[in-house]
Scaffold this active site. Structure first.
Site, PDB file in Angstrom:
ATOM      1  CB  THR A 252      -8.839   5.478 -16.526  1.00 55.38           C
ATOM      2  OG1 THR A 252      -9.683   5.224 -17.641  1.00 55.38           O
ATOM      3  CG2 THR A 252      -7.778   6.512 -16.888  1.00 55.38           C
TER       4      THR A 252
ATOM      5  CB  CYS B 174      -9.620  -0.995  10.312  1.00 53.91           C
ATOM      6  SG  CYS B 174      -8.205  -0.782   9.248  1.00 53.91           S
TER       7      CYS B 174
ATOM      8  CB  SER C 135      -0.877  -0.029   1.258  1.00 54.60           C
ATOM      9  OG  SER C 135      -1.572   1.176   1.392  1.00 54.60           O
TER      10      SER C 135
HETATM   11  N1  PLP Z   1      -2.879  -4.794   5.388  1.00 52.94           N
HETATM   12  C1  PLP Z   1      -2.337  -4.270   6.499  1.00 52.94           C
HETATM   13  C2  PLP Z   1      -1.405  -5.102   7.318  1.00 52.94           C
HETATM   14  C3  PLP Z   1      -2.642  -2.971   6.886  1.00 52.94           C
HETATM   15  O1  PLP Z   1      -2.103  -2.471   7.994  1.00 52.94           O
HETATM   16  C4  PLP Z   1      -3.537  -2.216   6.086  1.00 52.94           C
HETATM   17  C5  PLP Z   1      -3.936  -0.852   6.499  1.00 52.94           C
HETATM   18  O2  PLP Z   1      -4.036  -0.535   7.655  1.00 52.94           O
HETATM   19  C6  PLP Z   1      -4.058  -2.793   4.920  1.00 52.94           C
HETATM   20  C7  PLP Z   1      -3.713  -4.089   4.617  1.00 52.94           C
HETATM   21  C8  PLP Z   1      -5.005  -2.052   4.028  1.00 52.94           C
HETATM   22  O3  PLP Z   1      -4.313  -1.122   3.217  1.00 52.94           O
HETATM   23  P1  PLP Z   1      -5.113   0.105   2.558  1.00 52.94           P
HETATM   24  O4  PLP Z   1      -5.358   1.095   3.642  1.00 52.94           O
HETATM   25  O5  PLP Z   1      -4.166   0.631   1.500  1.00 52.94           O
HETATM   26  O6  PLP Z   1      -6.354  -0.446   1.962  1.00 52.94           O
END
Ligand code: PLP
Length: 369
Positions: free
Chosen positions: A230, A317, A192
């Site tokens: 795109t 989250c 990411s």
């Molecule tokens: N995987 C892990 C270990 C993460 O810490 C996160 C984000 O907190 C993600 C996936 C998700 O990434 P994105 O925020 O780019 O969707």
């Protein structure tokens, strides 16, 4: 603000913004357009692909740009063969554990791989995994809450030899520790942009050509027909620049962050009863998660916020939820201690002075509690 939440997101690096800026203004053409300005946009996307590939020690052709880590993880899971069984580690991010549960409800066999008190896969769980005979395994490289680094390379080869598709979520590891797609020996790897000082809403799935990817988004055939739409040229350019900078600064930033984290942990040890989770395990150099008996982590987070200090009570989250962290629960941490958890994740802007200030404030708040 004292910002100790770099695992949630990082600020955009000024040099990244500078690289992106022309693609938000003058060079707005569609990279699929055949005229000169279209080709210019295409060439910028290609450069970014090389830069992201270099960070991960892989080829540009193995990179599929996505809207972020969540999409990359969902796309990885979409490569599970029809009716295939899957296994995921108990400490996965929700962008793996939730789609995995959904696949389980849709009739795919699902196993959750247990971890020990340090968040590492247990021998017993690995034996059970052999008996379960999954077609797909996902084990994250570094945990977003504890920072624990899993020895994915140790298992991936053997799993591969059994014909299992192996995926790792390297969203937190990339840019903080060296990550080599080749050496990890996995088929699929997610990352990411906004965790490495790039823009939000951009990420990538690295894939091994031997794995048939089932695209989640179909349409115009972009990204080797594996992720249509795109391209977000400016974000991809920013992601590429962020990857280039992360690679160049990796060794130095790793050492600096580790020294800061050691200082932070030494100062945290001054607080009676404080537990640092998985302290003896190999962890990301920037991450500390700790618990304090008789403290509510969310309440403490809000009190720190009033003092202009930003931390997390687990994964970003999960903030706002009243359940204890599933990661800590999987590690055998009891609900009371798990609910007291705070995660601090340091970054480029972090300083010794900030750590001292944080400790003073924390001691004051904990004594009041
Ligand atoms: N995987 C892990 C270990 C993460 O810490 C996160 C984000 O907190 C993600 C996936 C998700 O990434 P994105 O925020 O780019 O969707």
């Amino acid at each position: 603000m004292i910002y100790f939440d770099h695992n949630a997101t990082t600020p955009l690096d000024g040099r990244v913004l500078e690289a992106m800026s022309p693609f938000l203004t003058s060079f707005y053409c569609n990279p699929s357009s055949l005229y000169r300005h279209g080709r210019l946009a295409r060439s910028a996307v290609d450069t970014a692909r090389e830069q992201v590939a270099a960070l991960l020690d892989t080829t540009a052709a193995s990179i599929i740009f996505t809207s972020g880590g969540t999409e990359a993880n969902n796309l990885a899971l979409a490569s599970i063969p029809v009716g295939g069984k899957l296994a995921v580690a108990a400490t996965e991010h929700p962008s793996i554990s939730e789609p995995a549960k959904r696949l389980g409800r849709q009739g795919h066999g699902l196993a959750v791989i247990a971890v020990d008190a340090d968040g590492l896969l247990t021998e017993d769980a690995l034996t059970k995994l052999d008996a379960f005979q999954p077609q797909f395994i996902s084990v994250m490289l570094a945990n977003n809450e504890t920072g624990v680094i899993q020895d994915v390379a140790r298992y991936a080869g053997a799993w591969r030899d059994k014909g299992i598709i192996v995926h790792t979520d390297a969203v937190q590891a990339a840019g903080k520790v060296p990550v080599s797609f080749k050496q990890l020996n996995v088929h699929l790897l997610s990352l990411s942009s906004h965790k490495i000082y790039g823009p939000k809403g951009c990420g990538a799935l690295v894939f091994d050509k031997s794995v048939p990817i089932n695209p989640l988004i179909v349409g115009g055939g972009q990204e080797q027909d594996l992720r249509s739409g795109t391209e977000n040229v400016a974000a991809i350019v920013g992601f590429g620049k962020a990857a280039e900078l992360a690679k160049a600064g990796l060794a130095e930033s790793g050492q600096r962050l580790l020294a800061l984290r050691n200082l932070l942990e030494a100062r945290l040890a001054e607080i009676p009863g404080l537990t640092i989770f998985a302290q003896s395990a190999l962890r990301l150099p920037n991450t500390v998660q700790f618990g304090l008996p008789h403290v509510d982590g969310e309440m403490l987070l809000m009190k720190l916020d009033k003092k202009n200090i930003a931390v997390s009570s687990g994964s970003a989250c999960a903030s706002g939820g009243s359940e204890p962290s599933p990661v800590l629960t999987a590690m055998g941490v009891g609900p009371a201690l798990a609910k007291s958890a705070l995660r601090l994740s340091l970054g480029q802007s972090s300083t010794e002075a900030e750590i001292s200030q944080f400790i003073t404030v924390l001691k004051g708040l904990v004594c009041q509690a």
